[in-house]
Design an enzyme around this catalytic site. Structure first.
Site, PDB file in Angstrom:
ATOM      1  CE  LYS A  23       1.352   4.246  79.650  1.00 58.72           C
ATOM      2  NZ  LYS A  23       1.281   4.955  80.899  1.00 58.72           N
ATOM      3  CB  ALA A  30       2.681  17.710  77.248  1.00 61.91           C
ATOM      4  CE1 TYR A  78       3.184   9.705  73.719  1.00 59.04           C
ATOM      5  CE2 TYR A  78       1.638   7.907  73.332  1.00 59.04           C
ATOM      6  CZ  TYR A  78       1.980   9.074  73.979  1.00 59.04           C
ATOM      7  OH  TYR A  78       1.111   9.629  74.895  1.00 59.04           O
ATOM      8  CG  ASN A  88      10.227   2.753  78.478  1.00 62.09           C
ATOM      9  OD1 ASN A  88      11.306   2.312  78.130  1.00 62.09           O
ATOM     10  ND2 ASN A  88       9.063   2.227  78.101  1.00 62.09           N
ATOM     11  CG  LEU A  97      11.966   9.886  87.491  1.00 63.49           C
ATOM     12  CD1 LEU A  97      13.407   9.405  87.469  1.00 63.49           C
ATOM     13  CD2 LEU A  97      11.919  11.394  87.688  1.00 63.49           C
TER      14      LEU A  97
HETATM   15  C1  WQD Z   1      11.041  12.162  83.013  1.00 66.72           C
HETATM   16  C2  WQD Z   1      12.419  12.693  83.356  1.00 66.72           C
HETATM   17  C3  WQD Z   1      14.167  11.751  81.985  1.00 66.72           C
HETATM   18  C4  WQD Z   1      13.806   7.665  83.533  1.00 66.72           C
HETATM   19  C5  WQD Z   1       6.691  10.811  79.531  1.00 66.72           C
HETATM   20  C6  WQD Z   1       6.119   9.721  78.701  1.00 66.72           C
HETATM   21  C7  WQD Z   1       5.416  10.294  77.501  1.00 66.72           C
HETATM   22  C8  WQD Z   1       4.471  11.398  77.899  1.00 66.72           C
HETATM   23  C9  WQD Z   1       5.142  12.433  78.785  1.00 66.72           C
HETATM   24  C10 WQD Z   1       2.241  10.595  77.868  1.00 66.72           C
HETATM   25  C11 WQD Z   1      13.264  12.981  82.112  1.00 66.72           C
HETATM   26  C12 WQD Z   1      14.343  11.353  83.459  1.00 66.72           C
HETATM   27  C13 WQD Z   1      13.600   9.019  83.303  1.00 66.72           C
HETATM   28  C14 WQD Z   1      15.019   7.220  84.135  1.00 66.72           C
HETATM   29  C15 WQD Z   1      15.752   9.502  84.249  1.00 66.72           C
HETATM   30  N1  WQD Z   1       3.350  10.848  78.579  1.00 66.72           N
HETATM   31  N2  WQD Z   1      14.567   9.906  83.663  1.00 66.72           N
HETATM   32  N3  WQD Z   1      15.966   8.161  84.474  1.00 66.72           N
HETATM   33  O1  WQD Z   1      10.286  11.492  79.002  1.00 66.72           O
HETATM   34  O2  WQD Z   1       8.875  13.309  80.091  1.00 66.72           O
HETATM   35  O3  WQD Z   1       7.795  11.412  78.882  1.00 66.72           O
HETATM   36  O4  WQD Z   1       5.735  11.757  79.868  1.00 66.72           O
HETATM   37  O5  WQD Z   1       1.999  10.993  76.783  1.00 66.72           O
HETATM   38  O6  WQD Z   1       4.691   9.220  76.943  1.00 66.72           O
HETATM   39  O7  WQD Z   1       7.153   8.913  78.253  1.00 66.72           O
HETATM   40  O8  WQD Z   1       8.924  11.052  81.097  1.00 66.72           O
HETATM   41  O9  WQD Z   1       9.347   9.695  83.095  1.00 66.72           O
HETATM   42  O10 WQD Z   1      10.463   9.008  80.913  1.00 66.72           O
HETATM   43  O11 WQD Z   1      11.225  11.072  82.109  1.00 66.72           O
HETATM   44  O12 WQD Z   1      16.635  10.340  84.567  1.00 66.72           O
HETATM   45  O13 WQD Z   1      15.259   5.999  84.364  1.00 66.72           O
HETATM   46  O14 WQD Z   1      13.135  11.689  84.092  1.00 66.72           O
HETATM   47  O15 WQD Z   1      15.408  12.068  81.387  1.00 66.72           O
HETATM   48  O16 WQD Z   1      14.064  14.126  82.376  1.00 66.72           O
HETATM   49  P1  WQD Z   1       9.062  11.893  79.735  1.00 66.72           P
HETATM   50  P2  WQD Z   1       9.984  10.104  81.812  1.00 66.72           P
END
Ligand code: WQD
Length: 331
Positions: free
Chosen positions: A84, A125, A148, A197, A199
């Site tokens: 994932k 989503a 993914y 990866n 947040l």
């Molecule tokens: C959230 C926000 C980043 C890390 C995730 C999963 C994906 C799906 C949906 C399951 C964004 C920002 C992040 C960091 C940051 N889940 N960020 N610094 O990208 O919405 O997707 O949820 O299906 O698999 O990856 O989540 O937590 O990576 O990012 O500023 O070190 O936080 O730009 O705005 P995302 P995320």
């Protein structure tokens, strides 16, 4: 009712197993620990004081899976098992297509062989082709920007074709928004290996001093404070959504539901809330945008509320508090 949970020692899987056991379902877990640890089994037992069956293995192994169905009289399956991480999928697309799609095909073949046709599928989503229209509804256009998410969308299409070929199937597809938080006991939660990866796991590593500073990926988006906005949902609320979906499996057919809160929070909202509820400072700096990111998305989960009786109970403060409680107990 006996439920097979594939990937039941993972972040969402383990929280769902806890809710199943606490709702007096019998549970069978199949997991290969590719993204989790054996200790999760003991911690599920500690939390619930309930027993369950466990089989170590990869869902792609139809022989192993057949043995499980021979031994256990499975009524329904919740299928979490799969890779994932978006970034990893961009680097290793074939690994993602092979693992996520093959496991699902193998699972459905064995289910059919044992006349088990009730399936809840863990989708995302990120199958939506997000443009400006928000909040996202289930019938909005689909389109993916990474392998993914493409595997999840392809599996949704495979499951639709499966139902068309055999109307005995009852399939519920749950599209998760951003699951964070942890069980209040602090015994289960999300603690990915290496550099996170996502947040919240990154913030947690900064909070315990394992990482120096959070990089906020861009503050020039067209959002309330320029940083990315997402629909964060407490993993316990998400798990409870699966319990609600089981009752819906009495209907033949395939149906899709968003599981989100309907509220979007920015990166800085999360940082500020985390700091205030936990009384801790999170160092951060503003960096450049992460490729593939979009500015904002959040759910319209009114369909799940209406048809599943789904209801979120936890706040963003709960998510930040429970996440920190977990990492303090598991660093
Ligand atoms: C959230 C926000 C980043 C890390 C995730 C999963 C994906 C799906 C949906 C399951 C964004 C920002 C992040 C960091 C940051 N889940 N960020 N610094 O990208 O919405 O997707 O949820 O299906 O698999 O990856 O989540 O937590 O990576 O990012 O500023 O070190 O936080 O730009 O705005 P995302 P995320």
């Amino acid at each position: 009712m006996k439920i097979l949970v594939t990937g039941g020692t993972g972040f969402i899987g383990s929280h769902t197993v806890v809710e199943l056991l606490e709702n007096n379902y019998e549970v069978v877990i199949v997991d290969d620990f590719s993204n989790s640890k054996k200790e999760v089994l003991d911690n599920i037992k500690k939390i619930t004081n309930k027993s369950f069956s466990f089989y170590k293995g990869n869902v792609k192994d139809e022989e192993m899976l057949s043995l499980v169905f021979e031994k256990e009289n499975i009524d329904a399956v919740i299928h979490f098992a799969g890779f994932k991480a978006i970034g990893e999928s961009v680097d290793n697309p074939l690994m993602y297509y092979e693992n996520n799609i093959d496991t699902t095909i193998s699972l459905c073949k064995v289910m059919d062989k044992y006349n088990c046709h009730k399936l809840i599928f863990s989708s995302t989503a990120t199958v939506y082709d997000v443009n400006d229209e928000l909040p996202l509804k289930e019938d909005f256009p689909k389109g993916t920007t990474n392998p993914y998410s493409s595997t999840k969308l392809m599996i949704e299409r495979i499951l639709k074709d499966l139902y068309v070929s055999n109307n005995d199937w009852s399939i519920v597809v749950l599209r998760y928004f951003n699951p964070i938080g942890a069980h209040e006991s602090g015994l289960i939660g999300e603690n990915p290996q290496g550099i996170p990866n996502n947040l919240m796991p990154y913030i947690l590593k900064v909070a315990i001093g394992e990482l120096e500073c959070l990089t906020v990926f861009g503050n020039d988006y067209d959002t309330k404070d320029g940083t990315g906005v997402r629909d964060y949902i407490h993993v316990v609320d998400l798990a409870k959504g699966h319990i609600k979906a089981i009752d819906y499996l009495t209907n033949k057919g395939i149906d899709y539901f968003n599981l989100g809160t309907g509220v979007g929070y920015s990166v800085l909202d999360i940082v500020n809330t985390f700091e205030s509820v936990n009384g801790i400072k999170i160092n951060y700096k503003i960096g450049k945008r992460r490729s593939g990111d979009i500015a904002e998305y959040y759910a319209d989960s009114s369909k799940a509320e209406k048809l599943l009786g789904f209801k979120v109970t936890k706040t963003i403060e709960d998510m930040c508090k429970d996440s920190y409680n977990y990492i303090l107990k598991n660093k």
